[in-house]
Design a protein around this motif. Sequence first.
Motif, PDB file in Angstrom:
ATOM      1  N   ASN A 143       2.830   8.267  -9.004  1.00 40.50           N
ATOM      2  CA  ASN A 143       4.254   8.179  -9.336  1.00 40.50           C
ATOM      3  C   ASN A 143       5.123   8.946  -8.351  1.00 40.50           C
ATOM      4  O   ASN A 143       6.323   8.691  -8.241  1.00 40.50           O
ATOM      5  CB  ASN A 143       4.493   8.696 -10.760  1.00 40.50           C
ATOM      6  N   SER A 144       4.536   9.889  -7.630  1.00 37.62           N
ATOM      7  CA  SER A 144       5.283  10.694  -6.671  1.00 37.62           C
ATOM      8  C   SER A 144       5.691   9.914  -5.432  1.00 37.62           C
ATOM      9  O   SER A 144       6.483  10.400  -4.619  1.00 37.62           O
ATOM     10  CB  SER A 144       4.444  11.903  -6.247  1.00 37.62           C
ATOM     11  N   GLY A 145       5.148   8.697  -5.253  1.00 39.09           N
ATOM     12  CA  GLY A 145       5.411   7.900  -4.064  1.00 39.09           C
ATOM     13  C   GLY A 145       4.287   7.933  -3.055  1.00 39.09           C
ATOM     14  O   GLY A 145       4.311   7.203  -2.057  1.00 39.09           O
ATOM     15  N   ILE A 146       3.268   8.769  -3.298  1.00 41.37           N
ATOM     16  CA  ILE A 146       2.102   8.852  -2.417  1.00 41.37           C
ATOM     17  C   ILE A 146       1.052   7.836  -2.862  1.00 41.37           C
ATOM     18  O   ILE A 146       0.770   7.694  -4.054  1.00 41.37           O
ATOM     19  CB  ILE A 146       1.495  10.263  -2.444  1.00 41.37           C
ATOM     20  N   SER A 147       0.492   7.111  -1.905  1.00 37.24           N
ATOM     21  CA  SER A 147      -0.576   6.157  -2.192  1.00 37.24           C
ATOM     22  C   SER A 147      -1.702   6.324  -1.176  1.00 37.24           C
ATOM     23  O   SER A 147      -1.464   6.682  -0.021  1.00 37.24           O
ATOM     24  CB  SER A 147      -0.060   4.714  -2.172  1.00 37.24           C
ATOM     25  N   VAL A 148      -2.929   6.063  -1.622  1.00 37.60           N
ATOM     26  CA  VAL A 148      -4.120   6.164  -0.774  1.00 37.60           C
ATOM     27  C   VAL A 148      -4.894   4.863  -0.898  1.00 37.60           C
ATOM     28  O   VAL A 148      -5.085   4.337  -2.010  1.00 37.60           O
ATOM     29  CB  VAL A 148      -5.011   7.346  -1.198  1.00 37.60           C
ATOM     30  N   LEU A 149      -5.342   4.320   0.238  1.00 38.68           N
ATOM     31  CA  LEU A 149      -6.068   3.061   0.247  1.00 38.68           C
ATOM     32  C   LEU A 149      -7.203   3.141   1.259  1.00 38.68           C
ATOM     33  O   LEU A 149      -7.001   3.578   2.399  1.00 38.68           O
ATOM     34  CB  LEU A 149      -5.133   1.909   0.621  1.00 38.68           C
ATOM     35  N   THR A 150      -8.411   2.730   0.855  1.00 38.25           N
ATOM     36  CA  THR A 150      -9.549   2.727   1.762  1.00 38.25           C
ATOM     37  C   THR A 150     -10.462   1.557   1.392  1.00 38.25           C
ATOM     38  O   THR A 150     -10.176   0.797   0.463  1.00 38.25           O
ATOM     39  CB  THR A 150     -10.314   4.058   1.706  1.00 38.25           C
ATOM     40  N   GLY A 151     -11.565   1.391   2.130  1.00 39.42           N
ATOM     41  CA  GLY A 151     -12.470   0.280   1.849  1.00 39.42           C
ATOM     42  C   GLY A 151     -13.556   0.157   2.897  1.00 39.42           C
ATOM     43  O   GLY A 151     -13.832   1.103   3.655  1.00 39.42           O
ATOM     44  N   PHE A 152     -14.136  -1.030   2.955  1.00 40.94           N
ATOM     45  CA  PHE A 152     -15.194  -1.328   3.917  1.00 40.94           C
ATOM     46  C   PHE A 152     -15.036  -2.768   4.377  1.00 40.94           C
ATOM     47  O   PHE A 152     -14.751  -3.657   3.568  1.00 40.94           O
ATOM     48  CB  PHE A 152     -16.577  -1.133   3.291  1.00 40.94           C
ATOM     49  N   GLU A 153     -15.221  -3.006   5.697  1.00 43.75           N
ATOM     50  CA  GLU A 153     -15.035  -4.337   6.267  1.00 43.75           C
ATOM     51  C   GLU A 153     -16.185  -4.660   7.214  1.00 43.75           C
ATOM     52  O   GLU A 153     -16.607  -3.808   7.996  1.00 43.75           O
ATOM     53  CB  GLU A 153     -13.704  -4.403   7.029  1.00 43.75           C
ATOM     54  N   SER A 154     -16.675  -5.887   7.145  1.00 42.99           N
ATOM     55  CA  SER A 154     -17.782  -6.308   8.003  1.00 42.99           C
ATOM     56  C   SER A 154     -17.591  -7.768   8.413  1.00 42.99           C
ATOM     57  O   SER A 154     -17.327  -8.626   7.568  1.00 42.99           O
ATOM     58  CB  SER A 154     -19.119  -6.161   7.262  1.00 42.99           C
ATOM     59  N   VAL A 155     -17.706  -8.044   9.716  1.00 43.60           N
ATOM     60  CA  VAL A 155     -17.562  -9.405  10.227  1.00 43.60           C
ATOM     61  C   VAL A 155     -18.691  -9.686  11.214  1.00 43.60           C
ATOM     62  O   VAL A 155     -19.113  -8.803  11.973  1.00 43.60           O
ATOM     63  CB  VAL A 155     -16.185  -9.602  10.896  1.00 43.60           C
TER      64      VAL A 155
END
Length: 368
Positions: free
Chosen positions: A289-301
């Motif tokens: 709610n403070s406006g901070i967001s975190v996003l991560t993951g894994f990608e393979s091609v």
Amino acid sequence: MGRTVLKHSLLALITGTVCLSVEAATVYNSHGASLGINGRVQSVFYSNNYNLAGDHDSSLHNSSRFGLRGKVRVNKWISAFAFAQWDMNSRDNSSGPKAREQYVGADFNGVGVLSAGKFRDASYYAESVTDNYEQASGTVQGHFNHSRRPGQIMYTYDNYGFHGQLGIQTAQEHVAVLKNKFHNLGGRYKDSWDIDSGFSTALGYTFDDVRSVPLSVRSGYSYLKGQTGSDIYKRAFTNFKHLALGLSWGNLNSGFYTAALFEYSRINFKAGDYLKIKGFEISCGYAFNSGISVLTGFESVRFEDENAETNTIRRIPLLVKYKLNPNFSIWSEAGFNAGSDHESAFGATNYSKRSDRSVFSVGARYTF
């Protein structure tokens, strides 16, 4: 009323308009006719492995974007609209703006939208579930989602949770089809091609409340036929096929969000050779709610050519963003190697460090 506005906003996004157009400021609205402007200005510092300024040099780059949208009510069932947007980038040597999207169309008041012009094809509906980073991601969908091709006609229906699209591609020369984002695969594989015809389609459904958050299931398919006449501008290709399957759960801008994407494509050349691209992306994050967001993951091609030679790229993106207010945000983004092949089997002479090295960037953006 709020649900109707949301539906129309999503529909504008899916028919090819970026989020900026949804937030466009209306400068004129009278007697059923409106005109709006939208855009952004940003400054981003890129680490040396991006190779945006010489060999192994860090650099700061500015860019801006400006768009116009207009809409007029024809009668109580139909409204006509138009949209155009241009990019201006300090990294380009060429002067002047470059057209990003341009189209006109008709909105049939809940029965669907018909658009004609330059925009992404229907397969992006599935790809968009993981296209939420800045530039350190897109290991799979980054090869396709840049392809805003001119000469398209698209019908989109989005209502009651259902989403459907059907598009036709007309003949075009020297337009985007497949992008070599991470490395040079040699002289055979370019970013632009000559298209004879094609089509794209998408189908999906969004469940509004699955443990209090939406769950969206999406699919998209594109097919292009290459020109084979004597007026071919670039290397001839026979056909291009692209399948995308996407799944998302949660709200990207509020609370928990996770998504997964699988993609497969194959481009066949007139000489009998081909290139296959197959991979997946997984994304997970949380917006406070403070406006901070975190996003991560894994990608393979994984790439494969007609000689069964393969090359695999695996990456981990990480994005931390702080949205100070609806118009201004700052972020820091990084991308890490997660077991990519160091050398390409495709005869590349300039193998990019972005595939098996770490990159990072810091940026600030004002949106209107």
